[in-house]
Design a protein around this motif. Sequence first.
Motif, PDB file in Angstrom:
ATOM      1  N   LYS A 102       1.440 -12.396  11.248  1.00  0.00           N
ATOM      2  CA  LYS A 102       0.236 -11.900  11.776  1.00  0.00           C
ATOM      3  C   LYS A 102      -0.147 -13.305  12.652  1.00  0.00           C
ATOM      4  O   LYS A 102      -1.148 -13.815  12.267  1.00  0.00           O
ATOM      5  CB  LYS A 102      -0.742 -11.550  11.128  1.00  0.00           C
TER       6      LYS A 102
ATOM      7  N   GLU B  44      -3.860  -9.538  20.204  1.00  0.00           N
ATOM      8  CA  GLU B  44      -3.900  -9.031  18.938  1.00  0.00           C
ATOM      9  C   GLU B  44      -2.814  -8.294  18.476  1.00  0.00           C
ATOM     10  O   GLU B  44      -2.648  -7.553  18.856  1.00  0.00           O
ATOM     11  CB  GLU B  44      -5.508  -8.275  18.725  1.00  0.00           C
ATOM     12  N   GLU B  56       3.576  -4.335   7.939  1.00  0.00           N
ATOM     13  CA  GLU B  56       2.364  -4.724   8.203  1.00  0.00           C
ATOM     14  C   GLU B  56       1.790  -4.345   9.165  1.00  0.00           C
ATOM     15  O   GLU B  56       2.195  -4.191  10.259  1.00  0.00           O
ATOM     16  CB  GLU B  56       2.228  -6.475   8.096  1.00  0.00           C
ATOM     17  N   LYS B  57       0.412  -3.852   9.032  1.00  0.00           N
ATOM     18  CA  LYS B  57      -0.300  -3.245  10.558  1.00  0.00           C
ATOM     19  C   LYS B  57      -1.713  -3.697  10.278  1.00  0.00           C
ATOM     20  O   LYS B  57      -2.322  -4.107   9.107  1.00  0.00           O
ATOM     21  CB  LYS B  57      -0.217  -1.843  10.444  1.00  0.00           C
ATOM     22  N   SER B  58      -2.423  -4.114  11.438  1.00  0.00           N
ATOM     23  CA  SER B  58      -3.778  -4.482  11.357  1.00  0.00           C
ATOM     24  C   SER B  58      -4.669  -3.206  11.568  1.00  0.00           C
ATOM     25  O   SER B  58      -4.368  -2.078  11.494  1.00  0.00           O
ATOM     26  CB  SER B  58      -3.928  -5.473  12.667  1.00  0.00           C
ATOM     27  N   LYS B  59      -6.058  -3.431  11.620  1.00  0.00           N
ATOM     28  CA  LYS B  59      -7.117  -2.170  11.566  1.00  0.00           C
ATOM     29  C   LYS B  59      -6.963  -1.818  12.859  1.00  0.00           C
ATOM     30  O   LYS B  59      -7.414  -0.675  13.210  1.00  0.00           O
ATOM     31  CB  LYS B  59      -8.520  -2.963  11.232  1.00  0.00           C
ATOM     32  N   LEU B  60      -6.438  -2.338  13.840  1.00  0.00           N
ATOM     33  CA  LEU B  60      -6.339  -1.904  15.226  1.00  0.00           C
ATOM     34  C   LEU B  60      -5.129  -0.876  15.529  1.00  0.00           C
ATOM     35  O   LEU B  60      -5.307   0.012  16.217  1.00  0.00           O
ATOM     36  CB  LEU B  60      -6.038  -3.122  16.228  1.00  0.00           C
ATOM     37  N   LYS B  62      -4.345   2.306  14.922  1.00  0.00           N
ATOM     38  CA  LYS B  62      -4.941   3.542  14.184  1.00  0.00           C
ATOM     39  C   LYS B  62      -4.374   4.659  13.741  1.00  0.00           C
ATOM     40  O   LYS B  62      -2.934   4.517  14.126  1.00  0.00           O
ATOM     41  CB  LYS B  62      -5.990   4.146  15.593  1.00  0.00           C
ATOM     42  N   ASP B  63      -4.749   5.832  13.214  1.00  0.00           N
ATOM     43  CA  ASP B  63      -3.936   6.725  12.909  1.00  0.00           C
ATOM     44  C   ASP B  63      -3.053   7.437  13.965  1.00  0.00           C
ATOM     45  O   ASP B  63      -1.917   8.345  13.754  1.00  0.00           O
ATOM     46  CB  ASP B  63      -4.747   7.841  12.095  1.00  0.00           C
TER      47      ASP B  63
END
Lengths: 115, 115
Positions: A102, B44, B56-60, B62-63
Amino acid sequence: QQQVRQSPQSLTVWEGETAILNCSYENSAFDYFPWYQQFPGEGPALLIAIRSVSDKKEDGRFTIFFNKREKKLSLHITDSQPGDSATYFCAALSNSGGSNYKLTFGKGTLLTVTP
Amino acid sequence: GPKVLQIPSHQIIDMGQMVTLNCDPVSNHLYFYWYKQILGQQMEFLVNFYNGKVMEKSKLFKDQFSVERPDGSYFTLKIQPTALEDSAVYFCASSLGGGRYAEQFFGPGTRLTVL
């Protein structure tokens, strides 16, 4: 919240001068700092990188100076050439949170080298 | 050097529609990434993908977002349904290894405009 900040936003230097691009960060867990160079219409490409155990990394005309105490680093481009005109991104990788991937990027500095 | 290709370079769609962004990574690379850059902001991290799975994923991320790479073809980012805030440039990257210092190679980006 911007964790990696770059200045200036844009910079113009004459051919042959030294360009200095600045980067600062907030997260003490950042320990690896790659710099990317991006030409118009292309993706960012890794230029040079430094680990936090070092205070200087040199590769030809490109040198990173790193100050861990002040959480600052700078990219110096000596003998700037018109072909160096590009956007330069400072990025950082944290040694906490278990992520190997990241990268956190700054907004970039647009460098113009005038002949 | 190794090239990552992204198709299309620009995409304009109406809010609520589905969009698929395509990435042709470097041929022998095993790790794949998507980054998002809103105009004037920093790039980002969205997600990284390895061996058919999201690592891994970020909060950006989305579903409404999904990624896949069926049968070693394009690495895709699908957004369904799209929202106005999805307008951005999306960069794909790939790396050979997944270690902390593995170099990520970036594509030129797809500019997505949601109307």
